[in-house]
Design a protein around this motif. Sequence first.
Motif, PDB file in Angstrom:
ATOM      1  N   CYS A 254     -18.111 -47.508  11.722  1.00  0.00           N
ATOM      2  CA  CYS A 254     -18.092 -46.268  12.495  1.00  0.00           C
ATOM      3  C   CYS A 254     -18.822 -46.423  13.835  1.00  0.00           C
ATOM      4  CB  CYS A 254     -18.721 -45.133  11.698  1.00  0.00           C
ATOM      5  SG  CYS A 254     -17.737 -44.586  10.288  1.00  0.00           S
ATOM      6  N   GLN A 260     -15.503 -40.854  17.332  1.00  0.00           N
ATOM      7  CA  GLN A 260     -16.616 -40.149  16.694  1.00  0.00           C
ATOM      8  C   GLN A 260     -16.709 -38.687  17.127  1.00  0.00           C
ATOM      9  OE1 GLN A 260     -20.455 -41.982  16.768  1.00  0.00           O
ATOM     10  NE2 GLN A 260     -19.701 -43.981  16.128  1.00  0.00           N
ATOM     11  N   PHE A 266     -18.352 -36.821  11.639  1.00  0.00           N
ATOM     12  CA  PHE A 266     -19.430 -36.725  12.617  1.00  0.00           C
ATOM     13  C   PHE A 266     -19.569 -35.338  13.217  1.00  0.00           C
ATOM     14  CE2 PHE A 266     -18.831 -41.211  12.292  1.00  0.00           C
ATOM     15  CZ  PHE A 266     -20.057 -41.768  12.591  1.00  0.00           C
ATOM     16  N   ALA A 276     -24.058 -35.163  13.260  1.00  0.00           N
ATOM     17  CA  ALA A 276     -23.791 -36.370  12.482  1.00  0.00           C
ATOM     18  C   ALA A 276     -23.767 -36.002  11.008  1.00  0.00           C
ATOM     19  CB  ALA A 276     -24.869 -37.423  12.749  1.00  0.00           C
ATOM     20  N   ARG A 278     -23.242 -38.363   8.563  1.00  0.00           N
ATOM     21  CA  ARG A 278     -23.570 -39.500   7.691  1.00  0.00           C
ATOM     22  C   ARG A 278     -25.018 -39.434   7.273  1.00  0.00           C
ATOM     23  NH1 ARG A 278     -22.095 -45.175   9.821  1.00  0.00           N
ATOM     24  NH2 ARG A 278     -23.002 -44.393  11.724  1.00  0.00           N
TER      25      ARG A 278
END
Length: 278
Positions: A254, A260, A266, A276, A278
């Motif tokens: 990524c 993104q 994201f 974000a 993650r």
Amino acid sequence: MTAMTAITTLTSSPPAPTIEPRVSPSRLSDYKQCPQLFKFRFIERLPEPSTVYQARGTAAHLALENLYQLPAHDRSPEQLYELFRQAWSELRMEEYPDLFSSTEDERAWGLESMELLANYFTLEDPRSIDPMFCEYDMLEELEGVSVRGILDRIDEDENGDLIITDYKTGKAPPERYALPAFFALKIYALLIRKRLGKTPKEVRLLYLNGPTMYRLEIHDKQLDAMDKQVRALWDAIAKALSRDDFRPRPGRLCDWCSFQDVCPAFVDDSAGEGVAAR
């Protein structure tokens, strides 16, 4: 007494997009890596910014293809450098007009590219190679899906065995992580077997940044398994398409993805701003 009639307005969701059952090894690899990436590239066809690495790869491939159009005794480093300059002159204005902010940056990129091309001659001697095909464009039907691939080079050795070679201008992965890099080449070998009726003996990855050569022997059982995997991947893509369900698969790669800012992994749409995930 007043009669009241209830009127219900029915709304239907837009039909799921349809795509022609034709795909490349690169796009199949995208789906394996991340279904959302596949959707961005193959279905929505979102633009991606050009990079200096992409430009180097395109010009280097064109230069190497043209090198093998020369008589064997003329395939020298100096000729390859000149062919790279010619290739870049052809590509620069049409495909990469705004890639460099200054002449100095472009020159530094060119010198670095020449160093990588010099590495090619440490991996093999082009004067000793007589290719069957260079930049070989194939389109083959694999039971319900057409697969198109462009092979960098196919050779026939002294025993009549076929060898597929793929050039890479990026950095070679460590050997223990190299096997996934052969995914596309095994599909190319499958296409060659279908078209020529002959199983290639070997596939090779030539990384100019290293330089490193990785080799993998090929056999029919391996290609039979790849045939099944290609069709299974296409079935999964067709199912995802019918449901419009291409979920992102966050991971290390990524960090190099150009999507993104629009990827659900994201961007938290409910918050109205990029977050974000993650």
